[in-house]
Each structure stands twice: as C-alpha cells, then as structure tokens.
Scaffold this motif. Structure first.
Motif, mmCIF file in Angstrom:
data_model
loop_
_atom_site.group_PDB
_atom_site.id
_atom_site.type_symbol
_atom_site.label_atom_id
_atom_site.label_comp_id
_atom_site.label_asym_id
_atom_site.label_seq_id
_atom_site.Cartn_x
_atom_site.Cartn_y
_atom_site.Cartn_z
ATOM 1 N N GLN A 1 62.009 -66.643 -68.862
ATOM 2 C CA GLN A 1 61.300 -67.231 -69.839
ATOM 3 C C GLN A 1 59.774 -66.742 -70.284
ATOM 4 O O GLN A 1 59.450 -66.441 -71.454
ATOM 5 C CB GLN A 1 61.108 -68.723 -69.582
ATOM 6 N N GLN A 2 59.296 -66.379 -69.372
ATOM 7 C CA GLN A 2 57.914 -65.726 -69.514
ATOM 8 C C GLN A 2 57.912 -64.221 -69.960
ATOM 9 O O GLN A 2 57.246 -64.040 -70.750
ATOM 10 C CB GLN A 2 57.233 -65.602 -68.142
ATOM 11 N N ILE A 3 58.885 -63.396 -69.558
ATOM 12 C CA ILE A 3 59.261 -62.101 -69.888
ATOM 13 C C ILE A 3 59.629 -62.279 -71.426
ATOM 14 O O ILE A 3 59.262 -61.380 -72.420
ATOM 15 C CB ILE A 3 60.291 -61.305 -69.190
ATOM 16 N N GLY A 4 60.510 -63.109 -71.716
ATOM 17 C CA GLY A 4 61.059 -63.314 -73.029
ATOM 18 C C GLY A 4 59.895 -63.385 -74.040
ATOM 19 O O GLY A 4 59.753 -63.151 -75.121
ATOM 20 N N PHE A 5 58.901 -64.548 -73.743
ATOM 21 C CA PHE A 5 57.777 -64.970 -74.515
ATOM 22 C C PHE A 5 56.725 -63.958 -74.869
ATOM 23 O O PHE A 5 56.270 -63.566 -75.702
ATOM 24 C CB PHE A 5 57.102 -66.002 -73.982
ATOM 25 N N GLN A 6 56.575 -63.127 -73.567
ATOM 26 C CA GLN A 6 55.826 -61.880 -73.708
ATOM 27 C C GLN A 6 56.127 -60.769 -74.775
ATOM 28 O O GLN A 6 55.294 -60.213 -75.482
ATOM 29 C CB GLN A 6 55.484 -61.372 -72.328
ATOM 30 N N CYS A 7 57.465 -60.694 -74.661
ATOM 31 C CA CYS A 7 58.016 -59.566 -75.594
ATOM 32 C C CYS A 7 58.075 -60.194 -76.964
ATOM 33 O O CYS A 7 57.629 -59.426 -78.041
ATOM 34 C CB CYS A 7 59.476 -59.203 -75.230
ATOM 35 N N ALA A 8 58.329 -61.427 -77.085
ATOM 36 C CA ALA A 8 58.183 -61.856 -78.449
ATOM 37 C C ALA A 8 56.858 -62.049 -79.027
ATOM 38 O O ALA A 8 56.647 -61.661 -80.230
ATOM 39 C CB ALA A 8 58.818 -63.332 -78.477
ATOM 40 N N MET A 9 55.854 -62.272 -78.066
ATOM 41 C CA MET A 9 54.439 -62.454 -78.607
ATOM 42 C C MET A 9 54.111 -61.056 -79.141
ATOM 43 O O MET A 9 53.160 -60.734 -79.913
ATOM 44 C CB MET A 9 53.627 -62.566 -77.386
ATOM 45 N N GLU B 1 53.328 -50.823 -72.285
ATOM 46 C CA GLU B 1 51.982 -50.951 -72.804
ATOM 47 C C GLU B 1 52.103 -51.768 -74.213
ATOM 48 O O GLU B 1 51.286 -52.371 -74.430
ATOM 49 C CB GLU B 1 51.759 -49.455 -72.954
ATOM 50 N N ARG B 2 53.199 -51.483 -74.747
ATOM 51 C CA ARG B 2 53.510 -52.142 -76.040
ATOM 52 C C ARG B 2 53.490 -53.688 -76.071
ATOM 53 O O ARG B 2 52.965 -54.303 -77.038
ATOM 54 C CB ARG B 2 54.712 -51.850 -76.747
ATOM 55 N N ILE B 3 53.736 -54.309 -74.849
ATOM 56 C CA ILE B 3 53.812 -55.674 -74.520
ATOM 57 C C ILE B 3 52.746 -55.902 -73.962
ATOM 58 O O ILE B 3 52.399 -56.969 -73.379
ATOM 59 C CB ILE B 3 55.116 -56.293 -73.718
ATOM 60 N N GLY B 4 51.637 -55.078 -74.049
ATOM 61 C CA GLY B 4 50.275 -55.637 -73.385
ATOM 62 C C GLY B 4 49.978 -55.691 -72.125
ATOM 63 O O GLY B 4 49.379 -56.188 -71.214
ATOM 64 N N GLN B 5 51.048 -54.897 -71.091
ATOM 65 C CA GLN B 5 51.004 -54.823 -69.641
ATOM 66 C C GLN B 5 50.188 -53.451 -69.026
ATOM 67 O O GLN B 5 50.126 -52.826 -69.721
ATOM 68 C CB GLN B 5 52.329 -55.128 -69.176
ATOM 69 N N ILE B 6 49.681 -53.728 -68.160
ATOM 70 C CA ILE B 6 49.033 -52.810 -67.188
ATOM 71 C C ILE B 6 50.069 -52.239 -66.141
ATOM 72 O O ILE B 6 50.593 -53.216 -65.230
ATOM 73 C CB ILE B 6 47.952 -53.421 -66.374
ATOM 74 N N ALA B 7 50.660 -51.184 -66.348
ATOM 75 C CA ALA B 7 51.748 -50.642 -65.721
ATOM 76 C C ALA B 7 51.248 -49.976 -64.317
ATOM 77 O O ALA B 7 50.585 -48.991 -64.392
ATOM 78 C CB ALA B 7 52.822 -49.754 -66.376
ATOM 79 N N ILE B 8 52.065 -50.290 -63.156
ATOM 80 C CA ILE B 8 51.945 -49.422 -61.946
ATOM 81 C C ILE B 8 52.864 -48.826 -61.796
ATOM 82 O O ILE B 8 54.039 -49.502 -61.531
ATOM 83 C CB ILE B 8 51.515 -50.610 -60.751
ATOM 84 N N LEU B 9 53.080 -47.628 -61.906
ATOM 85 C CA LEU B 9 54.267 -46.680 -61.695
ATOM 86 C C LEU B 9 54.274 -46.290 -59.958
ATOM 87 O O LEU B 9 53.566 -45.674 -59.569
ATOM 88 C CB LEU B 9 54.090 -45.364 -62.398
ATOM 89 N N LEU B 10 55.458 -46.687 -59.390
ATOM 90 C CA LEU B 10 55.584 -46.283 -58.197
ATOM 91 C C LEU B 10 56.217 -44.801 -58.023
ATOM 92 O O LEU B 10 57.242 -44.866 -59.082
ATOM 93 C CB LEU B 10 56.599 -47.319 -57.677
ATOM 94 N N GLN B 11 55.765 -43.983 -57.186
ATOM 95 C CA GLN B 11 56.669 -42.770 -56.965
ATOM 96 C C GLN B 11 57.947 -42.904 -56.367
ATOM 97 O O GLN B 11 58.303 -41.818 -56.402
ATOM 98 C CB GLN B 11 55.471 -41.798 -56.130
ATOM 99 N N LYS B 12 57.922 -43.767 -55.524
ATOM 100 C CA LYS B 12 59.452 -44.027 -54.982
ATOM 101 C C LYS B 12 59.717 -45.451 -54.633
ATOM 102 O O LYS B 12 58.845 -46.282 -54.795
ATOM 103 C CB LYS B 12 59.466 -43.228 -53.631
ATOM 104 N N GLU B 13 60.871 -45.834 -54.283
ATOM 105 C CA GLU B 13 61.155 -47.058 -53.954
ATOM 106 C C GLU B 13 60.353 -47.674 -52.841
ATOM 107 O O GLU B 13 60.419 -46.958 -51.842
ATOM 108 C CB GLU B 13 62.788 -47.173 -53.871
ATOM 109 N N ASN B 14 60.086 -48.990 -53.275
ATOM 110 C CA ASN B 14 59.167 -49.591 -51.945
ATOM 111 C C ASN B 14 59.483 -50.928 -52.065
ATOM 112 O O ASN B 14 59.392 -51.517 -53.106
ATOM 113 C CB ASN B 14 57.820 -49.372 -52.003
ATOM 114 N N ILE B 15 60.045 -51.719 -50.905
ATOM 115 C CA ILE B 15 60.425 -53.327 -50.994
ATOM 116 C C ILE B 15 58.898 -53.954 -51.241
ATOM 117 O O ILE B 15 57.827 -53.776 -50.695
ATOM 118 C CB ILE B 15 60.775 -53.590 -49.622
ATOM 119 N N GLY B 16 58.864 -54.669 -52.118
ATOM 120 C CA GLY B 16 57.801 -55.487 -52.608
ATOM 121 C C GLY B 16 56.741 -54.540 -53.626
ATOM 122 O O GLY B 16 55.664 -55.223 -53.862
#
Ligand SMILES: NC(=O)c1ccc[n+]([C@@H]2O[C@H](COP(=O)([O-])OP(=O)(O)OC[C@H]3O[C@@H](n4cnc5c(N)ncnc54)[C@H](O)[C@@H]3O)[C@@H](O)[C@H]2O)c1
Length: 315
Positions: free
Chosen positions: A19-27, A175-190
């Motif tokens: 619900q939240q992600i859908g609303f964020q994209c629709a906004m 970025e288009r949906i107004g988020q601050i992205a943290i890009l992981l360099q490799k898989e990490n639990i959590g």
C-alpha cells in the motif's frame, strides 16, 4: 530499460508495505496497479491508501488535489494476467517466505513483458535466493522501503547477476519517486540500516533476557545518551513483536546461535501472551501512552501503574 520508458508500476501484494509503495509511486505520477490474491485484500488496501493520503494532506505534505489525483492513479486487480500485461516495473511485497516469493516471481515472469524490471521488498532475505526463479535474473534486484511516513530512505541491493543497467534504472526510479537510495555493493542480510538496527535490538534483548538490566533501563540508557524519542524496546513495539520474534527465531534456528535462541525465547513469551506491541495496545509498554513518553521516564520517576509490568516471567 530506460527510466523514461517506465510508466506502469505493478505492486504485487497489497498489504502494509505494498500500500505504501503503491501510494508513493502514484504520488510521483506513475500509473499503479495493485495486485493481491483476493478482492477483499484490495478493498482493504484502497481504504488504507485513502487514510494514508489523508494523513499526507493533514501534515501538509500533499495538497488535497494532488492526493486525490494520486489515489486516482491506482487501480486494483486480483487477476494476475491483467495485472502483468502493461507492467514496466514490479515491486513485490508478499509475505517473507523465499519459496512463496520464488513462486510469485516465476508466475509473473510468464505473464509480464520481457522488459519488465522485477524488484523485491524483502526485509531479511537475499535476492540471490530467488533470482533464478524470476527467469530474468539480470533484470532483478532488491529494492527495499522503510515506512514512507517517517523516512524516504530506500535500499537497492543487486545480486551478483543483476545487470549494471538494471541497477542504474532502479536508482533513477528511486530518485523519481523522491527517495534517498542507499546502494549496496554486495548482498547483505538486513541491508544497511536494518543490519545496524538488528544488532542494537539483539543487544537490548540479551541485556533484558539475561536480567542484566530491565527493559525500561535499557531504553533509558539509549534514549538518555542518544536523545531519541524511543529506545530499542519502544522500537520493537512499533515494528511488532511477532515480526521481531519471527526474524530473531528464523536466524537463531538457522545459525544455532545460543544467544539468539535465548532472545527468541524471550520474545516468544510476549507473542504467546498476545502482546504484539502498538498494534495490540500492549507489548513491552502499554499504548497509546507508553511509559517512555511520560515525563520523568528518563529520570526513573514513572509510577508502577503508569509503566507497563514489563518483564514477563518465563513460564
Ligand atoms: N512491514 C514492514 O515494516 C516491512 C518493511 C520493509 C519490508 N517489508 C517486507 O515487505 C514484504 C511484505 O510485508 P508486509 O508487512 O506488507 O506484509 P503483509 O502481510 O501486510 O502483506 C502481504 C500481502 O501479500 C499478499 N499475498 C500473499 N500471497 C500472495 C500471492 N501469492 N500473490 C500476491 N499477493 C499475495 C497478502 O494477501 C497480503 O495482502 C515482506 O517481504 C516484508 O519482509 C516489510
């Protein structure tokens, strides 16, 4: 897939996060399709999205016209073929079960156009666990949201087979949906934040379950030094003690870690008593006025009748 070619977002699983992600994209102007297995879940999701949009308007984060327009960009379907037909970008938020996620991605791989990018909002799993099942591992990564009402931080976590183009498109989409992205360099639990939070919660649970300090004193220590509005146990109440227990227990069993098993047993006592946190009105604290929000909590001046009786004894 270029960012400018994305216009239709498909949310698979219309629960709390979908619900939240859908609303964020629709906004942000995207056409959003919410897909869930039954109409009743979709009806409930739309009700909650309207509440969410009202809250955004109330807090001055959106005009009422923009909120109405955002809600109007969301459609619902329980027909997977209908959901998939125009999807450019999938955000999956079905329950935290790797086999279920694998099945759902395999199903949508059959139904979606070949260009569709697949993302998972998993909290604790790694995308490589079901990358092959997506049938398009190069166009698949984890794209993980926190609560959109309190933060705009998202994690992007590719698995070794994710293509650099897909990572770039997901970054641009974030970025288009107004988020601050943290890009992981490799898989990490959590991911990043949750990896740190898990360690904090684990340490707090161990302090209380080993009777080193009370739940309240653990929170008082954290809040008093870090100047935060809640401590680790208040945070657990807001996450939901059932969720915290499930995650703690899953990894404890998998790693046979005695400290984590002890923590899981401690958490389970609250879950078994129906004390799941804010959502049930009681967890470590009682709501809506938990002791840690009372003045005098930090100083240790909370009368026992105000503070919930915290330490549920082992049965
Ligand atoms: N709740 C959080 O705070 C949070 C935060 C970040 C990430 N996540 C992750 O997001 C995912 C979803 O969590 P949630 O809290 O929204 O769960 P939820 O239980 O609220 O929602 C899950 C939804 O998926 C639907 N579903 C079940 N099987 C399905 C299927 N086969 N196809 C389509 N839909 C199906 C359910 O009907 C339900 O509506 C999990 O992987 C979780 O780890 C949760």
């Amino acid at each position: 897939m270029n960012i400018d070619e994305i216009s239709n977002v498909l949310i698979v699983g219309a629960g709390a996060m979908g619900q939240q992600i859908g609303f964020q994209c629709a906004m942000s102007g995207y056409n959003v399709t919410l897909y869930d297995v039954e109409t009743k879940y979709l009806d409930n999701a739309m009700k909650r999205i309207v509440h969410l949009s009202d809250a955004f308007v109330k807090h001055g984060r959106l005009s009422s016209e923009a909120a109405q327009a955002a809600v109007g960009r969301i459609r619902c379907t329980s027909d997977p073929a209908d959901a998939a037909k125009n999807a450019d970008f999938i955000s999956e938020s079905v329950p935290e079960d790797p086999e279920l996620k694998a099945r759902v991605f395999a199903q949508f791989n059959e139904l979606c156009p070949s260009h569709t990018i697949f993302t998972t909002n998993t909290s604790t799993l790694m995308p490589s666990m079901f990358a092959e099942a997506t049938g398009r591992p190069d166009r698949f990564a984890a794209f993980h949201f926190h609560d959109i009402q309190v933060t705009q931080v998202v994690d992007i976590m590719p698995h070794p087979g994710t293509s650099p183009e897909t990572v770039a498109t997901i970054q641009a989409f974030a970025e288009r949906i107004g988020q601050i992205a943290i890009l992981l360099q490799k898989e990490n639990i959590g991911y990043v934040f949750n990896a740190m939070l898990t360690e904090l919660l684990r340490a707090a649970q161990a302090l209380a379950s080993n009777a080193v300090a009370s739940v309240e004193d653990v929170d008082r220590a954290w809040m008093g030094i870090m100047h935060t509005p809640s401590g680790p146990f208040g945070i657990m109440d807001s996450i939901g003690l059932d969720t915290v227990w499930k995650v703690t227990d899953y990894w404890a069993q998998k790693r046979k870690d005695p400290l984590a098993l002890n923590n899981a047993a401690f958490m389970k006592r609250y879950v078994a008593a129906g004390r799941l946190g804010i959502k049930t009105g009681q967890g470590f604290y009682r709501y809506p006025k938990p002791a840690f929000m009372e003045s005098g909590f930090l100083e240790g001046r909370i009368a026992p009748e105000v503070s919930a009786e915290i330490n549920l004894k082992a049965s």
